[in-house]
Design a protein around this motif. Structure first.
Motif, PDB file in Angstrom:
ATOM      1  N   ILE A 137       0.853  -1.197   0.000  1.00 50.35           N
ATOM      2  CA  ILE A 137       0.000   0.000   0.000  1.00 50.35           C
ATOM      3  C   ILE A 137       0.888   1.247   0.000  1.00 50.35           C
ATOM      4  O   ILE A 137       1.797   1.377   0.819  1.00 50.35           O
ATOM      5  CB  ILE A 137      -0.925   0.016   1.223  1.00 50.35           C
ATOM      6  CG1 ILE A 137      -1.871  -1.181   1.200  1.00 50.35           C
ATOM      7  CG2 ILE A 137      -1.724   1.317   1.270  1.00 50.35           C
ATOM      8  CD1 ILE A 137      -2.782  -1.264   2.407  1.00 50.35           C
ATOM      9  N   ASN A 138       0.619   2.153  -0.915  1.00 51.20           N
ATOM     10  CA  ASN A 138       1.322   3.429  -0.961  1.00 51.20           C
ATOM     11  C   ASN A 138       0.662   4.367   0.048  1.00 51.20           C
ATOM     12  O   ASN A 138      -0.391   4.952  -0.215  1.00 51.20           O
ATOM     13  CB  ASN A 138       1.263   4.016  -2.365  1.00 51.20           C
ATOM     14  CG  ASN A 138       2.129   5.251  -2.520  1.00 51.20           C
ATOM     15  OD1 ASN A 138       2.247   6.061  -1.604  1.00 51.20           O
ATOM     16  ND2 ASN A 138       2.741   5.403  -3.681  1.00 51.20           N
ATOM     17  N   GLU A 139       1.285   4.490   1.227  1.00 52.69           N
ATOM     18  CA  GLU A 139       0.664   5.251   2.312  1.00 52.69           C
ATOM     19  C   GLU A 139       0.662   6.750   2.052  1.00 52.69           C
ATOM     20  O   GLU A 139      -0.149   7.487   2.629  1.00 52.69           O
ATOM     21  CB  GLU A 139       1.376   4.938   3.631  1.00 52.69           C
ATOM     22  CG  GLU A 139       1.207   3.480   4.068  1.00 52.69           C
ATOM     23  CD  GLU A 139       1.885   3.201   5.395  1.00 52.69           C
ATOM     24  OE1 GLU A 139       2.644   4.076   5.868  1.00 52.69           O
ATOM     25  OE2 GLU A 139       1.647   2.120   5.963  1.00 52.69           O
ATOM     26  N   ASP A 140       1.556   7.219   1.169  1.00 50.87           N
ATOM     27  CA  ASP A 140       1.584   8.642   0.864  1.00 50.87           C
ATOM     28  C   ASP A 140       0.380   9.070   0.010  1.00 50.87           C
ATOM     29  O   ASP A 140       0.007  10.257  -0.005  1.00 50.87           O
ATOM     30  CB  ASP A 140       2.867   9.013   0.121  1.00 50.87           C
ATOM     31  CG  ASP A 140       4.073   9.019   1.053  1.00 50.87           C
ATOM     32  OD1 ASP A 140       3.862   9.113   2.277  1.00 50.87           O
ATOM     33  OD2 ASP A 140       5.208   8.926   0.556  1.00 50.87           O
ATOM     34  N   LEU A 141      -0.213   8.117  -0.699  1.00 53.70           N
ATOM     35  CA  LEU A 141      -1.333   8.455  -1.572  1.00 53.70           C
ATOM     36  C   LEU A 141      -2.664   7.923  -1.069  1.00 53.70           C
ATOM     37  O   LEU A 141      -3.717   8.403  -1.478  1.00 53.70           O
ATOM     38  CB  LEU A 141      -1.083   7.907  -2.989  1.00 53.70           C
ATOM     39  CG  LEU A 141       0.128   8.487  -3.735  1.00 53.70           C
ATOM     40  CD1 LEU A 141       0.241   7.865  -5.109  1.00 53.70           C
ATOM     41  CD2 LEU A 141       0.017   9.995  -3.852  1.00 53.70           C
TER      42      LEU A 141
END
Length: 832
Positions: free
Chosen positions: A479-483
């Motif tokens: 999971i891309n936590e920044d997005l």
């Protein structure tokens, strides 16, 4: 709501003697007043626009008369004398009173007209003569007679309306300005997609009765939309009995659909339903040639060649019941449901150059599946409080929408190696809930009218966004936590308005004032670092915000009649443009790995002051409409592109688009339209719009000021051929335009349509070719300090459609305005 003194028939009525009978003229005796009321014999409903004719018995060439108002009432001044009196109304039997001696003011009482079935075939000819009506604050276009709308969508139909332009991606603009408010029957609606125009591409154009182009909205309307308002009025049959129509289409590329309109009306209720299904494919293509001017990117040139396949499947139904409580009041309840499924496939061949030599080639695919469900429940109450036009209207509406979108993005090297670069899954869910409460009160006072009302709209939008990227080392998705984030956006608007209109001889005016309180709230749930966001945007921002704006929005609309068929108008209004949820959501959404769109939570509403001077002139066969307009908008929105300082894993510069409040925007323009009825078999229609806009402002040290001119023009011809065949040609050209960073080339398109009546005129078959030359393409050139881009984009290729419509218990055209308690929201009560 309707106008008290309809300008349309005042312009077309040819009783020139009316003017000679005004007070102050040369008369031997003082005038008397002839009054009365005209209603339908069957349902006792008033007939608006009915014509009273007074013909002198001693001098038959001496004719005077008038027309009925919204409640069927007429009141005409005339010298005493002996007259032949007749009352006429389209498709009704004429009422006659010959050899009447009138020596004093006389009330003819209530006159009941009966339908004349033999006259119904002639109604179509009369109805075709008027395709534009000019009111104090708007122009009304009856676009349902446009042959090119067969098999088309509402978006396609709007592109045939003067002053309106729909670009190749479906974005709607008014006089070149995209900040336009879309209403359905005078209200925000799930049919219009809660501010998005995507839903309009899935609804059939044959559902439209007329489009109101409101460039100088009165105080009754929302102040939203700095360009103005487009009000789409849907068809609603008003004749007694059971009637309706079935419309089917088939086309290439795939464009098929069926819609059924049914209506059952009695003396006590009106039951109506519209149901439709469509299945459409919209193949398109795009080409981008990008050159990078700095050393951040490994490549100095990248060429993209894209192919789009968009499959749309949609179902919609609208069921309603109008119950006539009394002769003066009614209540209407309706429910609307729309569901659609979109399957989009995009293939992108990407060639990368180093020092102008091909270094590598990739192929990127994006498979996007989207499911939409929208509900809307509406309740409307109308009470005509007295016979003088006093009226109370109350509306309540609830709308709910849900959109689920899943995208799979995969990019592979194809040269020199064949391997995976990236695999991403994007999950998006958007929910919208909107409540509307509205009350309007109208009080006529002789020739003047007072109006007041309240409208409250309460909307909440929730966006749940998640991006998963394949970790090729672990073969697992991370999971891309920044997005990944959840963002909730709330917009609450409470408004009070009042307006007053009057008519003095040839001069009419409508003055209004609207008070609006706007609350904009944002709530963020994410691990995203807001400090990084502030660094990116260059300003202090808070993604969790609660803003309040209180504003006054005055409106002025004036008309002066130079002659019976000539007038000038002046309009002024103040407007607001509120940012939508996507524009304030700070989290980037990807259109590709190298291009992202990022909202700006620091975005504030834009405000505009608009002025409009109009001129109308009618001759026997020609109608000319024209206007000059000016608008000054402060804190206007502008989407700018800038580098992020980041690159992809394979060394490509990532570019961000972001909306900002870019200071001021001045827009001045002129438009003209001409309708020429050259003969019974030939009608020509053309319009032209020229405008200049200039922007001043800077962002992050970059000056984005620019001045540019552009224009667009339309031409339409309709020819009636032998054997009941009609042939229509529509041509459109939009001239070049530019922004601070981008220059857009001109666009030309040509549509052809043919139709023929069959089955004793109960059926019509049609053939429609949209974009005959396959030339509706956008070409653009963008230049910044770090890159240039040369591009061509075609949203949809040439389309051929065949259609068939069958009408049961319904003539081809009805022109029976004024029957029933229909409430066409937005039609002004005061009119010149």
């Amino acid at each position: 709501m309707r106008q008290l003194y309809p300008l349309l028939l005042l312009l077309t009525l040819s009783f020139n003697y009316i003017h000679s009978q005004r007070p102050g003229g040369d008369r031997e005796r003082g005038p008397i007043v002839i009054s009365g009321k005209v209603v339908d014999k069957d349902d006792n409903l008033p007939l608006e626009y009915a014509t009273l004719v007074l013909q002198s018995v001693n001098n038959p060439d001496k004719i005077t008369g008038g027309i009925t108002d919204i409640d069927g009432n007429f009141k005409v001044e005339t010298p005493p004398g002996k007259y032949n009196i007749s009352i006429e109304y389209i498709s009704y039997k004429t009422y006659k009173l010959p050899n009447q001696t009138l020596t004093e003011s006389t009330d003819l009482g209530t006159i009941r007209l009966a339908l004349d079935v033999a006259q119904l075939e002639a109604v179509e000819v009369v109805g075709e003569k008027t395709t534009v009506e000019v009111r104090l604050d708007k122009k009304i276009y009856n676009i349902g007679k446009d042959l090119t709308n067969s098999g088309a969508t509402i978006t396609d139909a709007l592109n045939n309306v003067p002053s309106v332009d729909v670009d190749v991606e479906g974005a709607i603009s008014l006089r070149g300005n995209e900040n336009v408010r879309i209403l359905i029957n005078g209200k925000p609606s799930a049919l219009a997609g809660f501010g998005s125009t995507d839903a309009l591409t899935q609804l059939p154009a044959d559902a439209i009765e007329k489009v109101e182009v409101i460039t100088s909205p009165s105080a009754r309307y929302d102040a939203e939309g700095t360009a103005g308002i487009l009000n789409i009025v849907l068809k609603k049959e008003k004749t007694l009995g059971f009637n309706g129509s079935v419309n089917t289409t088939i086309g290439y590329p795939v464009n098929s659909g069926i819609s059924v309109n049914a209506n059952l009306r009695t003396d006590k209720f009106n039951l109506f339903n519209t149901t439709g299904y469509n299945y459409r494919d919209a193949p398109g293509n795009a080409f981008y040639d990008n050159t990078y001017n700095d050393t951040t990117s490994v490549y100095n040139r990248i060429i993209e060649d894209r192919e789009y396949n968009r499959l749309r499947k949609g179902f919609n139904t609208n069921l309603g019941l109008e119950y006539f409580i009394t002769e003066q009041s009614s209540i209407t309840g309706s429910v609307f449901y729309r569901t659609s499924k979109s399957e989009d496939e995009t293939g992108n061949t990407n060639q990368r150059f180093i020092s102008n030599s091909l270094d590598s080639e990739t192929y990127r695919t994006e498979d996007e599946n989207e499911d939409d469900d929208n509900y809307q429940f509406s309740l409307n109450y109308i009470n005509n409080l007295d016979d003088d036009g006093q009226k109370l209207t109350i509306d309540a509406q609830y709308s709910k929408g849900k959109e689920n979108k899943i995208s799979i993005i995969q990019e592979n090297n194809t040269l020199p190696n064949d391997d995976l670069i990236v695999l991403e899954n994007v999950f998006e869910q958007e929910t919208e809930n909107e409540y509307l409460i509205q009350a309007d009160y109208v009080l006529p006072m002789g020739d003047s009218q007072f109006e007041a009302g309240y409208r409250g709209t309460f909307e909440e939008t929730g966006t749940d966004y998640r991006l998963d990227s394949l970790n090729q080392d672990t073969s697992q998705f991370d999971i891309n936590e920044d997005l990944t984030n959840i963002f909730t956006y709330t917009e609450n608007v409470n408004a009070l308005y009042t307006q007053y209109g009057n008519k003095f001889g040839d001069f009419s005016f409508l003055l209004g004032l609207r008070l609006e309180n706007t609350q904009l709230k944002g709530e963020l749930s994410s691990l995203y670092d807001t400090a990084e966001l502030e660094e990116q945007l260059g300003v202090d921002v808070d993604a969790n915000f609660d803003k309040n704006y209180l504003g006054l929005f005055p409106t002025i609309n004036l008309i002066y009649e130079l002659a019976e068929n000539e007038n000038i108008s002046l309009g002024y209004n103040r407007r607001i443009n509120r940012p939508r949820g996507r524009y304030v959501n700070p989290f980037p959404s990807r259109s590709s790995r190298t291009n992202i769109f990022q909202g700006n939570p620091d975005l504030n509403p834009a405000f505009a002051n608009a002025f409009d001077i109009g001129y109308l002139k009618r001759w026997d066969k020609i109608t000319l409409t024209s206007s000059i307009y000016y608008q000054r908008e402060t804190d206007s929105f502008e989407r700018i592109q800038e580098e992020t300082g980041q690159t992809t894993t394979d060394g490509i510069e990532i570019i961000r688009s972001i909306p900002i409040n870019l200071s001021t925007n001045d827009r001045i323009g002129v438009e003209a339209g001409m309708l020429y009825s050259a003969a019974k078999w030939l009608r020509l229609n053309s319009s032209f719009n020229f405008f200049q806009f200039s922007t001043e402002g800077e962002f992050n040290g970059v000056d984005y000021g620019t001045t540019n001119t552009s224009w667009f023009a339309r031409f339409s011809s309709k020819v009636s051929l032998p054997a009941k065949i009609d042939w229509q040609t529509n041509a459109f050209y939009r001239g070049p335009s530019s922004t601070a960073q981008t220059e857009n080339g001109g666009i030309f398109s040509l549509n052809l349509a043919f139709s023929k009546d069959i089955l004793k005129d109960n059926g019509t078959i049609s053939l429609n070719v949209s974009d005959l030359l396959n030339s509706r393409k956008r070409t653009s050139y963008t230049e910044t300090e770090f890159f240039t881009s040369d591009s061509e984009f075609q949203w949809r290729r040439r389309q051929i459609t065949m259609g068939f419509v069958y009408r049961f218990n319904q003539p081809k055209e009805r022109n029976r305005n004024g029957r029933g308690n229909n409430n066409d929201e937005g039609e002004e009560e005061i009119e010149g």
